[in-house]
Design a protein around this motif. Sequence first.
Motif, short mmCIF file in Angstrom:
data_model
loop_
_atom_site.label_atom_id
_atom_site.label_comp_id
_atom_site.label_asym_id
_atom_site.label_seq_id
_atom_site.Cartn_x
_atom_site.Cartn_y
_atom_site.Cartn_z
N LYS A 12 9.32 -1.45 1.75
CA LYS A 12 9.64 -2.04 0.08
C LYS A 12 8.15 -2.44 -0.42
O LYS A 12 8.10 -2.44 -1.61
CB LYS A 12 10.66 -2.96 0.24
CG LYS A 12 11.94 -2.45 0.54
CD LYS A 12 13.27 -3.39 0.76
CE LYS A 12 13.02 -4.15 1.95
NZ LYS A 12 14.33 -4.58 2.54
N ALA A 13 7.20 -3.20 0.31
CA ALA A 13 6.10 -3.70 -0.11
C ALA A 13 4.90 -2.97 0.20
O ALA A 13 3.85 -3.32 -0.10
CB ALA A 13 6.05 -5.10 0.31
N LYS A 14 5.09 -2.20 1.33
CA LYS A 14 3.90 -1.50 2.08
C LYS A 14 4.13 -0.02 2.28
O LYS A 14 5.19 0.21 2.57
CB LYS A 14 3.27 -2.38 3.18
CG LYS A 14 2.94 -3.81 2.79
CD LYS A 14 2.40 -4.47 4.15
CE LYS A 14 3.56 -4.59 5.34
NZ LYS A 14 4.80 -5.46 5.25
N THR A 15 3.03 0.64 2.31
CA THR A 15 2.91 1.84 2.62
C THR A 15 2.13 2.18 3.94
O THR A 15 0.79 1.69 3.87
CB THR A 15 2.74 2.95 1.69
OG1 THR A 15 3.62 2.75 0.38
CG2 THR A 15 2.82 4.41 1.93
N LEU A 16 2.34 3.09 4.80
CA LEU A 16 1.55 3.11 6.10
C LEU A 16 1.02 4.72 6.11
O LEU A 16 1.94 5.50 5.66
CB LEU A 16 2.09 2.98 7.24
CG LEU A 16 2.73 1.44 7.43
CD1 LEU A 16 3.50 1.48 9.00
CD2 LEU A 16 1.42 0.50 7.63
N TYR A 17 -0.46 4.88 6.22
CA TYR A 17 -1.01 6.09 6.13
C TYR A 17 -1.38 6.41 7.42
O TYR A 17 -1.77 5.44 8.09
CB TYR A 17 -2.03 6.24 4.97
CG TYR A 17 -1.50 6.18 3.56
CD1 TYR A 17 -0.76 7.19 2.99
CD2 TYR A 17 -1.47 5.05 2.81
CE1 TYR A 17 -0.24 7.33 1.85
CE2 TYR A 17 -0.82 4.94 1.49
CZ TYR A 17 -0.26 6.05 1.13
OH TYR A 17 0.29 5.78 0.04
N GLU A 18 -1.62 7.68 7.75
CA GLU A 18 -2.54 7.90 9.06
C GLU A 18 -4.01 7.39 8.96
O GLU A 18 -4.53 7.42 8.23
CB GLU A 18 -2.55 9.64 8.91
CG GLU A 18 -2.92 10.04 10.18
CD GLU A 18 -2.79 11.72 10.11
OE1 GLU A 18 -1.81 12.13 10.91
OE2 GLU A 18 -3.53 12.23 9.65
N PRO A 20 -7.98 6.86 10.47
CA PRO A 20 -9.04 7.79 10.79
C PRO A 20 -9.17 8.06 12.01
O PRO A 20 -9.77 9.26 12.39
CB PRO A 20 -10.47 7.08 10.25
CG PRO A 20 -9.88 5.30 10.16
CD PRO A 20 -8.29 5.40 9.99
N GLU A 21 -8.66 7.17 13.06
CA GLU A 21 -8.77 7.64 14.48
C GLU A 21 -7.42 7.57 15.01
O GLU A 21 -6.60 6.63 14.51
CB GLU A 21 -9.56 6.59 15.31
CG GLU A 21 -11.15 7.01 14.96
CD GLU A 21 -11.78 5.53 15.14
OE1 GLU A 21 -11.31 4.80 16.29
OE2 GLU A 21 -12.83 5.52 14.51
N PRO A 22 -6.96 8.40 16.07
CA PRO A 22 -5.70 8.18 16.75
C PRO A 22 -5.39 6.66 17.15
O PRO A 22 -6.43 5.99 17.61
CB PRO A 22 -5.89 8.94 18.16
CG PRO A 22 -7.08 9.95 17.86
CD PRO A 22 -8.15 9.24 16.73
N GLY A 23 -4.33 6.32 16.93
CA GLY A 23 -3.96 4.91 17.36
C GLY A 23 -4.18 4.07 16.30
O GLY A 23 -4.03 2.62 16.22
N THR A 24 -4.75 4.42 15.01
CA THR A 24 -4.96 3.34 13.91
C THR A 24 -4.24 3.88 12.67
O THR A 24 -3.30 5.22 12.73
CB THR A 24 -6.44 3.47 13.39
OG1 THR A 24 -6.93 4.80 12.69
CG2 THR A 24 -7.40 3.07 14.65
N LEU A 25 -3.85 3.26 11.78
CA LEU A 25 -2.98 3.41 10.45
C LEU A 25 -3.72 2.65 9.37
O LEU A 25 -4.35 1.70 9.59
CB LEU A 25 -1.66 2.72 10.49
CG LEU A 25 -0.68 3.46 11.48
CD1 LEU A 25 0.66 2.65 11.46
CD2 LEU A 25 -0.57 5.03 11.33
N VAL A 26 -3.39 3.11 8.28
CA VAL A 26 -4.03 2.28 6.90
C VAL A 26 -2.94 1.75 6.45
O VAL A 26 -1.68 2.58 6.02
CB VAL A 26 -4.65 3.25 5.89
CG1 VAL A 26 -5.11 2.68 4.59
CG2 VAL A 26 -5.94 3.90 6.85
N GLN A 27 -2.67 0.33 6.07
CA GLN A 27 -1.84 -0.30 5.59
C GLN A 27 -1.99 -0.59 4.19
O GLN A 27 -2.91 -1.35 3.86
CB GLN A 27 -1.42 -1.61 6.32
CG GLN A 27 -0.20 -2.35 5.89
CD GLN A 27 0.27 -3.45 6.81
OE1 GLN A 27 1.43 -3.13 7.52
NE2 GLN A 27 -0.58 -4.59 7.00
N TYR A 28 -1.35 0.05 3.26
CA TYR A 28 -1.54 -0.29 1.78
C TYR A 28 -0.49 -1.13 1.33
O TYR A 28 0.74 -1.08 1.37
CB TYR A 28 -1.24 1.25 1.01
CG TYR A 28 -1.36 0.99 -0.49
CD1 TYR A 28 -2.84 1.70 -0.91
CD2 TYR A 28 -0.41 0.70 -1.45
CE1 TYR A 28 -2.82 1.38 -2.34
CE2 TYR A 28 -0.53 0.79 -2.44
CZ TYR A 28 -1.71 1.02 -3.16
OH TYR A 28 -1.84 0.96 -4.61
#
Length: 253
Positions: A12-18, A20-28
């Motif tokens: 609802k308030a954030k989106t998660l993207y793949e 740059p490295e395995p085991g990491t995400l980008v939280q928008y």
Amino acid sequence: MAPRRKKIYEGKAKTLYEGPEPGTLVQYFKDDATAFNAQKKAVIEGKGVLNNRLSEYFMTGLTNIGVPNHFIKRLNMREQLIRQVEIVPLEVIVRNFAAGSIAKRLGLEEGTPLPRPIVEYSYKNDDLGDPLVPEEYIIAFGWANQQDLDDIVALALRVNDFLTGVFYAVGIKLIDFKIEVGRVWEGDFMRLLVADEISPDSCRLWDIKTGEKLDKDVFRRDLGNLTDAYTEVARRLGVMPTNTAQIKPTLIN
Ligand code: TMP
């Protein structure tokens, strides 16, 4: 927003993207605000920028006192790099003073001090409206085991002590808050980390002197301008971008 990475999950308030490295995400962090299980919705200009900065601030503080969490680094105004975790499907709520649902459920006046911090759990399920659940359910349905719950309570209480002190130092009373917890595996060894976000979206924050609300209740209860309230929290903590114009989305995306 022009997504340039694979979307993993949209909340609802954030989106998660793949990441740059395995085991990491980008939280928008989005500007969307919801309340009452998304029955009430609005776009609140600048909220995502503030929560990105504030969550960075609290997670970095937790790292500095040795409380494990998912935060790696802030990438830009709205995004942070985080560790990918398996979210435990619980909202872990810690309460120092009665407010919100506990006040209603037990007929307590909001602001009544509780005899000790109370930790409670909601089952993360939007279709069911995140119902309050006892430990018995959590263990029986396998969402977490007793050892996990002992670790989760210890984590939650450390976060509570940390946040209580940080807010007290800037004249804010931490009434309650919610965290989410995730699992990571290091070989065969599983560890629990604080995940998701820590921001005024997931805390109740009252000015110590005036009782003024500086959290999402401003939106839930139509008490004024939410961005102003969050900006005040950020300003007191010294994490505000110096120029408020910077939080205007047009300058960020
Ligand atoms: P409650 O009084 O409505 O149960 O909320 C307790 C705390 O948990 C309050 O700080 C708001 C936070 N919270 C969330 O962050 N997300 C939620 O979905 C709910 C219901 C509460």
